[in-house]
Design a protein around this motif. Structure first.
Motif, PDB file in Angstrom:
ATOM      1  N   SER B 159      29.842  25.364  -9.909  1.00  0.00           N
ATOM      2  CA  SER B 159      29.052  25.707  -8.733  1.00  0.00           C
ATOM      3  C   SER B 159      27.873  24.308  -8.510  1.00  0.00           C
ATOM      4  N   ASN B 238      34.930  23.567  -6.093  1.00  0.00           N
ATOM      5  CA  ASN B 238      33.314  23.243  -6.281  1.00  0.00           C
ATOM      6  C   ASN B 238      32.721  22.397  -5.174  1.00  0.00           C
ATOM      7  N   ASN B 267      30.627  32.624  -4.977  1.00  0.00           N
ATOM      8  CA  ASN B 267      31.374  31.573  -5.757  1.00  0.00           C
ATOM      9  C   ASN B 267      32.839  31.488  -5.750  1.00  0.00           C
ATOM     10  N   PRO B 292      27.706  32.603 -11.357  1.00  0.00           N
ATOM     11  CA  PRO B 292      27.141  31.791 -10.368  1.00  0.00           C
ATOM     12  C   PRO B 292      25.665  31.650 -10.432  1.00  0.00           C
TER      13      PRO B 292
END
Lengths: 580, 307
Positions: B159, B238, B267, B292
């Protein structure tokens, strides 16, 4: 099969290498044999097997990437596939197959009976199936193989999610370290052989370029590999024994590994490229019927590449927090590599110019490889330019560039070498029709596969992704189709290898009318090549059209080579020298 | 005489083709959205031009020999026994040397102009990295001065989190247009890469280091920010967006954002991991995704990016 052992020169039959048609000769490939010619074929056959393994992994990857989402395999599986694809292709295909050619070609090219250290040579080879097996076994351990990429950058590579002692990453490091040991053994052998065992009269500037490039490449192995192996051992300790060479929590730095890794792994590309430059330099004169243009320049440029290759590694780390002065310095050194490689490329083109070209399969692969290499050189200079690299580094542009080097140039050169020297070492010709089909499929497939990757990279698609945004779909569909076509291209190649070996047309001693010591030997050559009767070299190689003899008493050597093996028993096939 | 004509004609054609290729360069690249982009693209266009000229030149020579100098079957005659030409060899040693010298000089010039990289401070781990980056201030004078920042960029498996000087936290990066901004790049686990193709900028995010980074967005819009350095199982997921807004728009966004309660962002890595667990945890070993980040403004799965 009409052949019986009667049709072979007894010297050939005594050889432990395969003699087509001779009884049980295939068993010789599964023994600890110290004959360089057996070891060479062992390397090449096993490396080709791993080319198929690596290619299969690549096709599964391209199957995943033919659509944007990760829908074919789990992303962790994709990561393992791409890690193992890279590892297999480098450590189990290209390095070993080029070592195979070193084994086959160096002794006959310099008139030596064998390698300097035959047992060390066999040991170096037998490590190859060992670390190959370790890598293959890693697919089946709990948690699967290494999934951290073939760079194995820590801390990702030391995360060890399952906490097991024996894990994919552990086996991967072990295999790479063993591969390094094997390569160092090989390097010691090749360098010593070329330095000490040349035929009388063969000074440095009468040495075939393949041998020049072999020395230039193996020197890199000797200088660089200890650094990688040391770095890998520290990585293993971090992974398995809790040290913190690369862990910031313990005062280490992950950047240290990147220096160790690239100090060897960038030059490693030249370890693979230099012998292929040697192959191009050998083959263009044969099929253009001209001397190699600027032989001395081409020979010395090899060592220019060796020297420069050792001082460019930081260009893999331009965006890793490298200070500005270091970026500028390594940009300059990296760009300089264009000079010695440029010398080689221009020399090959000048060799073709005003030649009389014979477009055999080997020549087609050389020409295709040369054109691809010019393209790869240009994208290489782009990647050396720091600001451009900061945009396209770690994207598909690099993947495209790298595959233009490693497949479209180097593997093309490897294929060319197989078609060119196959008759010398098996005594059989390969089929030209199947060969040309193989070339066309390979050229179209590889262009379709690797050219669109540059475009995807320029648009910002990172490398190593299992899924991607839909705007990259077109480039990826083309690449995937190309990859599958490359898979198809292997069919005529394998068919050609197997059927030519079994029942191809008998090859004469010198089917391409080439100039070189290896072509003064029968096909296949006897166990100890020239045995006690080593020719004295009078002139440099590649004397096409110059009407000068390569060796003293050339006519006698030619007659002797042609006398055996003959397709049918004739009085001429009787060995000239009495049996000991 | 005719040979000279052919050479001149060939060079002219090659030059024209190279110019055409240079004109194609913008079509191969995303929109230019940062002060760096025009410099990078100009350099790339220069190299495309020189590269095309050399490539076409070399390939033409090869094709001429392949087309017109093929030996007929069973022809055993050799080609012209030319062994070399010292003048030519010196020329093709010096010419590439000149070209790469020119490119190196241009590269260094652009490097100096961009000056994106600030200082790098070594830290012992995530906690210290967070403290150091939180204490960072905008520094530098003249070209290096950054009127806005520092915005902390925190990378995790898998993340992105952005913390603004005003205390707002978001999962997508908002920046005011035409203002140099300073970023502090921090990784809490493995190596990541901060890469915005529309900015033509990329910087690795290194655990154990806090890296100061400067850039200037120049075009309003929504662009992809991608992790460019392989970071494990859900590396490909990502990615997030950079939203470049007018100064007023940015201030409004900050105000609105500060009113939102912190909540876990959407996420994609977490979704994929949950799907994997539902399917019996098939696949090869991976660490689970980090929770997240708690942010005022999360990721919008529906938003469409320009580049």
């Amino acid at each position: 099969m009409s052949s019986t052992s009667a049709s072979f020169d007894p010297r050939v039959l005594r050889a432990p290498h395969p003699v087509p048609g001779a009884p049980d000769n295939w068993k010789r490939f599964f023994t600890f044999n110290t004959d360089a010619k057996v070891i060479g074929i062992q390397y090449i056959a096993l490396a080709l097997f791993f080319l198929l393994v690596g290619g299969l992994l690549a096709m599964i990857m391209r199957g995943e990437l033919i659509t944007p989402p990760a829908d074919l395999v789990d992303p962790s599986v994709y990561n393992g596939l791409y890690t193992m694809h890279g590892t297999v292709m480098l450590f189990l295909f290209l390095f070993p197959i080029l070592n195979g050619f070193n084994n086959l070609l160096i002794p006959p090219m310099i008139g030596a009976p064998d390698m300097a250290f035959p047992r060390l040579n066999a040991l170096a080879f037998w490590l190859f199936p060992l670390f190959g097996t370790i890598l293959m076994v890693s697919f089946f351990v709990p948690g699967g193989p290494s999934t951290s990429g073939w760079w194995a950058y820590p801390p990702l590579s030391t995360q060890n999610p399952l906490g097991l002692f024996v894990n994919g990453q552990f086996l991967w490091i072990l295999a790479v370290a063993l591969s390094g040991v094997s390569s160092i053994m090989g390097a010691v052998n090749f360098v010593t052989t070329i330095l000490r065992m040349r035929a009388p009269g063969m000074g440095w500037f009468r040495l075939p370029i393949f041998c020049w490039t072999a020395v230039a490449a193996q020197v890199i192995q000797l200088v660089g590999l200890p650094v990688l192996t040391g770095g890998a051992v520290m990585l293993l300790f971090d992974l398995s024994f809790g040290t913190s060479f690369y862990q910031p929590e313990g005062g280490g730095d992950p950047m240290l590994y990147q220096h160790f890794f690239w100090f060897y792994s960038h030059p490693a590309v030249y370890v693979m490229a230099l012998p292929v430059f040697g192959i191009f330099s050998e083959l263009f004169p044969v099929y253009a019927r001209k001397p190699l243009f600027g032989y001395e320049f081409v020979a010395v440029a090899s060592f220019g590449i060796t020297f420069l290759s050792l001082i460019v590694w930081v260009h893999h780390m331009f965006y890793s927090g490298t200070p500005q002065w270091m970026r500028n310095l390594f940009m300059a050194t990296t760009m300089l590599i264009a000079v010695p490689t440029g010398i080689k490329v221009f020399a090959w083109i000048a060799t073709l110019w005003r030649g009389r070209l014979r477009l055999t399969t080997a020549m087609l692969f050389c020409l295709g490889g040369l054109i691809n290499f010019i393209f790869a050189g240009i994208t290489g200079v782009m990647l050396a330019t720091v600001p451009v690299d900061i945009h396209v580094g770690n994207t598909y542009f690099v993947v495209g560039h790298f595959h233009y080097v490693i497949f479209n140039t180097l593997t093309f050169g490897v294929f060319a070498a197989i078609y060119h020297w196959f008759p010398k070492f098996t005594g059989r010709l390969m089929y030209e029709g199947l060969g040309k089909l193989h070339f066309v499929l390979t050229f179209v497939g590889s262009t379709l596969n690797f050219l669109p990757m540059h475009w995807a990279g320029l648009m910002g698609m990172p490398r190593r992704v299992a899924s991607y945004d839909p705007e990259f779909a077109l480039a990826n569909v083309l690449a995937s189709l190309g990859a599958f076509l490359l898979g198809v291209a292997m069919i005529p190649f394998l068919l050609n290898l197997v059927s030519s070996w079994a029942r191809g047309e008998r090859a004469s001693a010198n089917p391409w009318q080439a100039i070189g010591l290896e072509w003064l030997l029968p096909s296949p050559p006897p166990l100890e090549n020239f045995e006690e009767d080593v020719p004295t070299v009078l002139n440099g190689p590649y004397g096409y059209g110059l009407n000068r003899p390569l060796v003293a008493d050339e006519a006698r050597y030619i007659a002797r080579a042609n006398a055996s093996p003959a397709p049918t028993p004739t009085p001429a096939s009787t060995p000239r020298r009495p049996e000991p | 005489m005719t040979t000279a004509l052919w050479i001149v004609l060939g060079l002219l054609l090659d030059g024209a083709l190279s110019r055409w290729m240079v004109a194609q360069v913008p079509h191969w690249l995303p929109v230019q959205a940062s002060a760096a982009a025009p410099h990078v693209d100009a350099l790339f266009a220069l190299e495309t031009g020189i590269g095309t000229f050399l490539f076409v030149g070399c390939v033409t020579l090869i094709l001429i020999t392949v087309l017109f100098r093929r030996a007929p079957k069973y022809d055993m005659v050799n080609g012209d026994p030319i062994e070399g030409n010292l003048k030519l060899e010196i020329t093709w040693t010096l010419l590439p040397l000149l070209i790469v010298a020119l490119l190196t000089w241009q590269g260094i010039r652009v490097n100096t102009t961009l000056a994106t990289l600030g200082g790098k401070q070594r830290v012992s781990g995530g906690t210290e990295a967070m403290a150091v980056s939180a204490a960072a201030t905008t520094t530098g004078t003249g070209a290096l001065a950054a009127p806005y920042g520092p915005v902390r960029v925190i990378a995790r498996q898998w993340s992105w989190e952005f913390v603004y000087p005003e205390g707002v936290r978001s999962a997508e990066l908002h920046l005011p247009v035409d203002q140099p901004v300073q970023l502090e790049l921090v990784s809490l686990d493995v190596l990541h890469g901060f890469y915005v193709p529309a900015f033509r900028l990329k910087q690795d995010v290194i655990p154990g280091s806090v890296i100061a980074y400067r850039l200037t967005p120049t075009r309003e819009g929504r662009y992809r920010l991608r992790d460019s350095l392989f970071s494990g199982a859900y590396f490909a997921s990502n990615q997030t967006d950079v939203v470049v807004e007018s100064a007023e728009g940015f201030q409004t966004w900050l105000r609105e954002a500060s009113k939102q309660a912190p909540h876990p962002s959407w996420n994609p890595a977490r979704e994929l991991h949950e799907r994997r667990l539902r399917r019996g945890d098939q696949g090869w070993a991976t660490v689970p995704p980090a929770p997240p980040p708690l942010v005022n403004v999360g990721l919008d799965p529906q938003a469409s990016h320009e580049a």
